[in-house]
Design a protein around this motif. Structure first.
Motif, PDB file in Angstrom:
ATOM      1  N   SER A 516       0.798  -1.221   0.000  1.00  0.00           N
ATOM      2  CA  SER A 516       0.000   0.000   0.000  1.00  0.00           C
ATOM      3  C   SER A 516       0.834   1.275   0.000  1.00  0.00           C
ATOM      4  N   LEU A 517       2.136   1.141   0.044  1.00  0.00           N
ATOM      5  CA  LEU A 517       3.011   2.312   0.090  1.00  0.00           C
ATOM      6  C   LEU A 517       3.857   2.396  -1.183  1.00  0.00           C
ATOM      7  N   PRO A 518       4.387   3.560  -1.498  1.00  0.00           N
ATOM      8  CA  PRO A 518       5.149   3.726  -2.741  1.00  0.00           C
ATOM      9  C   PRO A 518       6.338   2.778  -2.835  1.00  0.00           C
ATOM     10  N   ILE A 519       6.677   2.451  -4.044  1.00  0.00           N
ATOM     11  CA  ILE A 519       7.868   1.632  -4.290  1.00  0.00           C
ATOM     12  C   ILE A 519       9.088   2.372  -3.738  1.00  0.00           C
ATOM     13  N   ASN A 520      10.040   1.608  -3.239  1.00  0.00           N
ATOM     14  CA  ASN A 520      11.282   2.134  -2.658  1.00  0.00           C
ATOM     15  C   ASN A 520      11.072   2.768  -1.280  1.00  0.00           C
ATOM     16  N   THR A 521       9.887   2.544  -0.692  1.00  0.00           N
ATOM     17  CA  THR A 521       9.688   3.030   0.680  1.00  0.00           C
ATOM     18  C   THR A 521      10.634   2.323   1.634  1.00  0.00           C
TER      19      THR A 521
END
Length: 914
Positions: A516-521
């Protein structure tokens, strides 16, 4: 695992079950597997029963290792793990009576290891007579190529049980022994027992790694007698203390592991330990062809832990007592007292010049008396060599003056650990975040969510420490940052600021939600495939009560700063800060009721909050909090040993259990609690173990180097010092309590580096012997230091006038003490049982008039933030003939305290008398 979770409400089980699952899959399976290993001790062949003076000794007939070591003066108790003898009867498992060796031919490069536990075979029994109880040639249970013949005897020497190993070089070559270890196997296996059973059946043991004067102290978890002392008989020095990690007994939160008494350790120092500075100089010994060497240990039955030194003296063993302890600030004048019948030949310091000493006249009873000064920051030791050749090492940690240590700590927290950058996802900025000292960088991600998530002990530790530092040594610049953190992150993100669950505290702000969070978080070099990488739902859970005291402490400190100082925090906000602190306590019992039934680490804060509510006349809030706490205390009173927690056994809930039991007059439970604390908080001539409350699993949860290992001055040291010193102030004749509590108090700041980094703890393994790499859960310990730091003045019947936390001089009728603590905010005068505390202001010095009992305080002059001193006096010790003390000074009476205007130009004198 001990089943303390039966009937737990489902909503509050998740954290506990996750933690336990790591060990249940790891612990139950290995125990089952271990039980299926073929027994090689030949238990069916029977046992040898021996009358061993104070003990009933049972030996396995086949191996002549110990199956039982039962004191005659108590029933149904065994010092060794006899209950698990059958499951622990296969090869590779150690028992008392085993020996480990590393040897080589003189001139050879590599060492070869030998152990009587590796592959069991029946030993060759030897006919005995006189005082020998049992004897055997151990050759059959050792490899055929060993160049030594080893005879082990169990015998009575001067009425005391002893274990002797006689080593004979049977080859033509000279043999070098580079390691000789004697496994110390006592029953610290808590597996499968309830808390009640562990306190009756189990023991913990602590080493004094003091070379020829070293010993092992074995105490029952209850603190009740008897205890056991293992001491050298003849020349068998305690050189190092080595974990027996090759023993397959499953280690975890229910079992710390076994250790061995190392007589020689050079072979380890050249290999596994080569990067660590050892406590003592590693040695080896050469046995010439045909030559024989003997090593012996003696088993002394003693009373409680506080009787150890008396027992040692009775058995003519060296005893050393250092005042104020073994963590020594460079501006402190210390004393060292030594009791041993033989004269001292020499005393040397290592490193050279790190410690200086001056001979003083002996005491009335002949104790040798020295003035000691710490000069060089870091680990140091004194080597005392006696006329009979015995060498004793006394281990110190030299630190900067306390005020400098605490200032450095505050600066490090508010600069290196100040996290102030965009963090839109986790909303942790601005804050004081976990720090990796080895990488010299902040820890923004970890697969243990709490480490980077600003909650739980391992994540809240840094900001809790930063806030508590202001109680000791307020700094306006640091407080401004704290205010930003509290207003934007702590109260509103970590703690809910509104809604039906207002004042609830989350488990973590950091969480793992890759879908659910941006890639590379998330960092790619961290594995998040573990139970501890909490999803958001678990991170947001409000059910872990242990998170609430951290937040309550922050609100409370802001109350104290706004109420007692000028310009540090908006003075008009004091009431709201105090109410927020109290409501956090109420939220704990209402929102996190299951865990709240246990004693909390830092739970003392609720007692402090209640006290201030009463002082402020906030009667309704005080009554509400008091009743909530009393329900918990009544529950504890109903338990035999009320020390449960989210772990099977713990050493942190005792702090709050004692405080409330004492407050509500449940003296029976306060005593049970104190006895248990004294059982796991030893007093030894070694800074690392003196006052070090036992803890051995929190490197897994709050450390960088993650392993089960005895932790040196983890937060338990300072937290357990709270009840110990509180009890001392009620019982000022009990010198042992003062030494124990002060050891824990100073231990809590002993690991802070010169530049102010405070690690989770110090690693005890001889392969490491250094601080951990991250800050982790240190802040909980600093809470204990901050609320408990004080100076103590007493007259000891043998050692005379002494000061802990100050430099003492006597001149005629006056005892003068210049305070050396960082806070300089409190002093306890033992002769009159008087405790003086300042909510604001600092005490430069104290004069005690012996003839009248009057006390004169010299207060530091006013500064921009401290125009007034706020003084409180109490008399926790009910001493006959002392009378009631009063402050003889012009001042306003407010909130149960005396407010005295300080001079801006010079010190202010305040007289306290009857």
């Amino acid at each position: 695992m001990m089943n303390i979770y039966m009937g737990v409400p489902k909503a509050y089980l998740l954290t506990c079950l996750i933690i336990i699952s790591v060990f249940s899959s790891r612990a139950q399976s290995p125990w089952t597997s271990l039980s299926k290993k073929p027994s090689t001790l030949n238990l069916a062949d029977g046992f040898v029963e021996c009358d061993a003076g104070a003990f009933h000794l049972t030996l396995v007939k086949s191996s002549q290792t110990v199956a039982g070591l039962m004191p005659k003066n108590v029933k149904d108790f065994d010092f060794v793990p006899s209950d698990s003898l059958k499951v622990r009867s296969s090869d590779g498992l150690y028992h008392l009576g085993d020996i480990n060796l590393r040897i080589r031919d003189v001139g050879a490069e590599s060492w070869k290891s030998y152990s009587t536990a590796t592959k069991r075979m029946p030993v060759n029994a030897i006919a005995v007579k006189g005082q020998v109880l049992a004897a055997a040639d151990l050759s059959p249970t050792l490899p055929a190529d060993i160049p030594l013949q080893i005879i082990r005897t169990w015998e009575m020497v001067n009425g005391k049980l002893s274990l002797k190993f006689t080593l004979k070089n049977k080859n033509d070559n000279n043999i070098e022994i580079g390691a000789l270890g004697i496994p110390m196997i006592f029953d610290n296996i808590l597996e499968g027992r309830t808390l009640e059973q562990t306190h009756v059946k189990n023991v913990f043991y602590d080493p004094y790694i003091g070379n020829g004067a070293g010993y092992l102290q074995v105490t029952r978890l209850s603190g009740n007698p008897p205890s056991l002392i293992v001491a050298p008989l003849g020349k068998t020095p305690f050189e190092a203390y080595n974990p027996l990690n090759d023993d397959r007994t499953p280690r975890g939160i229910a079992f710390e592991g076994f250790y061995e008494w190392m007589v020689h350790s050079k072979a380890y120092a050249e290999n596994e330990w080569k990067t660590a500075e050892q406590w003592n100089k590693p040695t080896a010994i050469v046995i010439k062809a045909g030559e024989t060497k003997t090593y012996s240990l003696q088993f002394l039955l003693s009373g409680r832990a506080e009787d150890t030194e008396k027992t040692l003296i009775e058995n003519k063993k060296p005893v050393a007592i250092s005042v104020p302890g073994y963590v020594l600030a460079q501006n402190v004048d210390a004393k060292l007292f030594i009791n041993y019948p033989r004269k001292i030949k020499s005393i040397t310091s290592f490193p050279e010049g790190a410690l200086t000493f001056k001979v003083l006249p002996p005491t009335k009873a002949g104790w040798k008396n020295y003035e000691i000064k710490g000069k060089i920051w870091g680990r140091a030791k004194l080597t005392v060599t006696y006329q009979d050749g015995l060498e004793q090492t006394i281990h110190y940690k030299i630190i900067a003056p306390e005020s400098e240590v605490i200032a450095s700590y505050g600066n490090f927290l508010t600069t290196k650990q100040w996290f102030n950058q965009p963090d839109n996802i986790f909303k942790r900025s601005p804050s004081f975040i976990t720090y990796d000292y080895e990488k010299q960088k902040q820890v923004l991600q970890d697969n243990r969510a709490w480490i980077a998530g600003l909650s739980d002990e391992g994540g809240a530790g840094s900001w809790l420490g930063a806030i508590m530092k202001q109680l000791v040594q307020p700094d306006k610049t640091e407080i401004d940052k704290l205010q930003k953190f509290v207003d934007t992150v702590m109260f509103g993100e970590i703690q809910l600021k509104d809604g039906p669950k207002k004042y609830g505290v989350k488990k973590s702000l950091f969480y793992y939600a890759p879908d659910s969070l941006p890639i590379n978080t998330y960092a790619t070099d961290i594995s998040f495939k573990t139970w501890s990488a909490w999803p958001k739902k678990e991170a947001d859970n409000l059910g872990r009560s242990y998170n609430y005291p951290h937040v309550a402490a922050a609100h409370w400190v802001l109350y104290r700063l706004s109420r007692n100082y000028k310009g540090l925090v908006n003075e008009s906000t004091w009431k709201q800060h105090l109410i927020d602190a109290a409501q956090t306590g109420m939220a704990m019992v209402n929102i996190a009721p299951y865990y709240a039934q246990f004693g909390q680490m830092e739970g003392t804060v609720f007692y402090l909050i209640l006290t201030d509510l009463k002082n402020e006349g906030l009667s309704l809030e005080a009554m509400e909090l008091k009743e909530a706490m009393k329900k918990r205390a009544i529950h504890w009173r109903s338990l035999q040993y009320p020390f449960g927690s989210e772990m099977p056994w713990d050493s942190t809930g005792q702090e709050e259990v004692y405080v409330w039991s004492n407050y509500f007059g449940f003296d029976d439970k306060a005593k049970v609690t104190l006895d248990a604390i004294l059982a796991y908080m030893p007093v030894l001539p070694h800074w690392a173990y003196n006052g070090n409350a036992r803890r051995y699993w929190d490197f897994l949860y709050g450390g960088k180097l993650q392993r089960v290992e005895r932790m040196i001055h983890h937060y338990g040291s300072a937290l357990n010092a709270i009840p110990v010193l509180m009890d001392y102030r009620k019982n000022p004749d009990n010198f042992y309590l003062l030494r124990t509590g002060y050891g824990g108090l100073m231990g809590s700041i002993s690991n802070i580096t010169k530049d102010g980094f405070a690690p989770a703890a110090f690693h005890a393994y001889p392969s490491t012997l250094k601080i951990d790499g991250i800050t982790g859960d240190y802040g909980s310990g600093f809470f204990g230091y901050a609320v408990n730091t004080s100076s103590y003045i007493l007259k000891h019947k043998e050692f005379g006038w002494l000061a802990f936390g100050g430099n003492l001089q006597t001149k005629g009728d006056v005892v003068h003490v210049a305070l050396t603590t960082a806070a300089q905010s409190s002093v306890y005068l033992a002769p009159i049982g008087l405790w003086v505390t300042l909510d604001a202001g600092k005490i430069e010095s104290v004069d005690y008039i012996i003839s009248t009992g009057a006390v004169s305080l010299k207060l530091q002059k006013a500064d921009a933030f401290t125009p007034n001193a706020v003084i409180r006096i109490t008399q926790p010790a009910k001493l006959s003939g002392v009378g009631n003390y009063q402050i003889k000074a012009q001042g306003l009476q407010k909130r149960g305290a005396t407010v005295i205007k300080l001079s801006p130009n010079s010190a202010t004198d305040v007289i306290i008398s009857r």
